[in-house]
Design a protein around this motif. Structure first.
Motif, PDB file in Angstrom:
ATOM      1  N   GLU A  87      -0.674   0.168   0.427  1.00 59.25           N
ATOM      2  CA  GLU A  87      -1.717  -0.107   1.413  1.00 59.25           C
ATOM      3  C   GLU A  87      -1.678  -1.575   1.818  1.00 59.25           C
ATOM      4  OE1 GLU A  87      -5.533   1.082  -0.049  1.00 59.25           O
ATOM      5  OE2 GLU A  87      -5.082   3.236   0.070  1.00 59.25           O
ATOM      6  N   ARG A  90      -8.536  -1.801   4.849  1.00 62.40           N
ATOM      7  CA  ARG A  90      -7.359  -1.216   4.205  1.00 62.40           C
ATOM      8  C   ARG A  90      -6.654  -0.278   5.191  1.00 62.40           C
ATOM      9  NH1 ARG A  90      -6.218  -1.382  -1.210  1.00 62.40           N
ATOM     10  NH2 ARG A  90      -7.611  -2.759  -2.396  1.00 62.40           N
ATOM     11  N   PRO A 130      -3.504   2.473   5.045  1.00 62.26           N
ATOM     12  CA  PRO A 130      -2.447   3.163   4.292  1.00 62.26           C
ATOM     13  C   PRO A 130      -1.111   3.030   5.013  1.00 62.26           C
ATOM     14  CG  PRO A 130      -4.382   4.565   4.566  1.00 62.26           C
ATOM     15  CD  PRO A 130      -4.572   3.387   5.477  1.00 62.26           C
TER      16      PRO A 130
END
Length: 273
Positions: free
Chosen positions: A82, A94, A96
């Motif tokens: 991440e 964040r 991914p």
């Protein structure tokens, strides 16, 4: 028979509990961190492993790491990754990374499906010649970690707030990449798309992104040459960027028997096929 089945059931239960306990105890591992200046404010951006990793294209595999699927990934590791962004007075963001590998449909990459493959130690010019040395793997693992986030102004908005990230490889040595970062049109972490499809990650070869980075206007770059891995056409991309985003047009030409480009067969948006 019943006792044996019971023991097998208990073993499976113990294994499941142990695996669950291990997963719960795992703490994110910071792979790399950089300070990014955004409109005069210093931010901390980091790549974090959020799952255990395992080696891919290892220096201990001399018959594997120099091969095409490992291009750009040797000597690497894979797992769930991440991108983390920390700004003063703001909530942590964040993004991914692992899901991006599915965006390059025909790409190859090492590691399990759904995982990120990422170079851990840089490959050096003499590594192929020295790979059979008994201490080769140990010497590779003593190197500093490879740098991943090289920030530049890929969207030409006057801020170096983006970096290239490899998501696969096409035969052979064509490193397929996306650009990750922020823009004035979208100030949150995101993967850059085209002006036509802003929500879909735009996947280009590394040299094509670099050509766009340095371009002062529209630029044409090779995509596939006549005869490359038996391909019977030649493709060229025209890339440009303006306030609405990135534009990518594909030109397909016929190939003569001597592998020389012929007439134009088709012109289309890169993502229209």
């Amino acid at each position: 028979m019943r006792l044996t089945a019971f023991r097998l059931l208990m073993c499976a239960f113990v294994f499941a509990v142990a695996a669950s306990s291990f997963a719960e105890k795992f703490r994110p591992v910071l792979r790399e961190e950089k300070t990014v200046l955004v409109d005069g404010v210093k931010e901390d951006w980091g790549l974090e492993w959020v799952s255990p990793t395992k080696p891919v294209c290892s220096p201990e595999e001399p018959d594997v790491w120099p091969t095409c699927p490992c291009e750009g990934f040797a000597f690497g590791e894979s797992g769930k990754l991440e991108l983390v962004r920390k700004r003063p007075g703001q909530e942590e963001e964040r993004l991914p990374i692992s899901t991006l590998f599915a965006e390059c449909v025909y790409c190859e990459h090492p590691g399990d499906p759904g995982d990120t493959a990422l170079r851990k130690w840089d490959v050096r010019d003499r590594d192929r010649d020295e790979a059979d040395a008994p201490d080769f793997a140990a010497r590779v693992k003593a190197r500093p970690l490879a740098k991943v986030m090289h920030f530049a102004d890929y969207d030409h908005d006057g801020r170096a707030t983006e970096f290239l990230f490899q998501v696969g490889e096409l035969p052979c040595g064509k490193r397929m990449c996306v650009v990750i970062g922020i823009s004035r049109n979208n100030p949150r972490l995101h993967v850059f798309g085209s002006a036509k499809h802003p929500g879909k990650p735009l996947v280009l070869q590394e040299h094509q992104w670099e050509a766009l980075l340095g371009a002062k206007g529209p630029v044409k770059v090779m995509n596939w040459k006549c005869g490359d891995h038996g391909y019977d056409a030649e493709e060229e991309l025209e890339l440009s960027i303006d306030a609405s985003g990135i534009h990518a047009t594909k030109y397909v030409y016929e190939c003569h028997k001597d592998l020389v480009r012929g007439r134009l067969l088709k012109k289309s948006g890169l993502e229209d096929d």
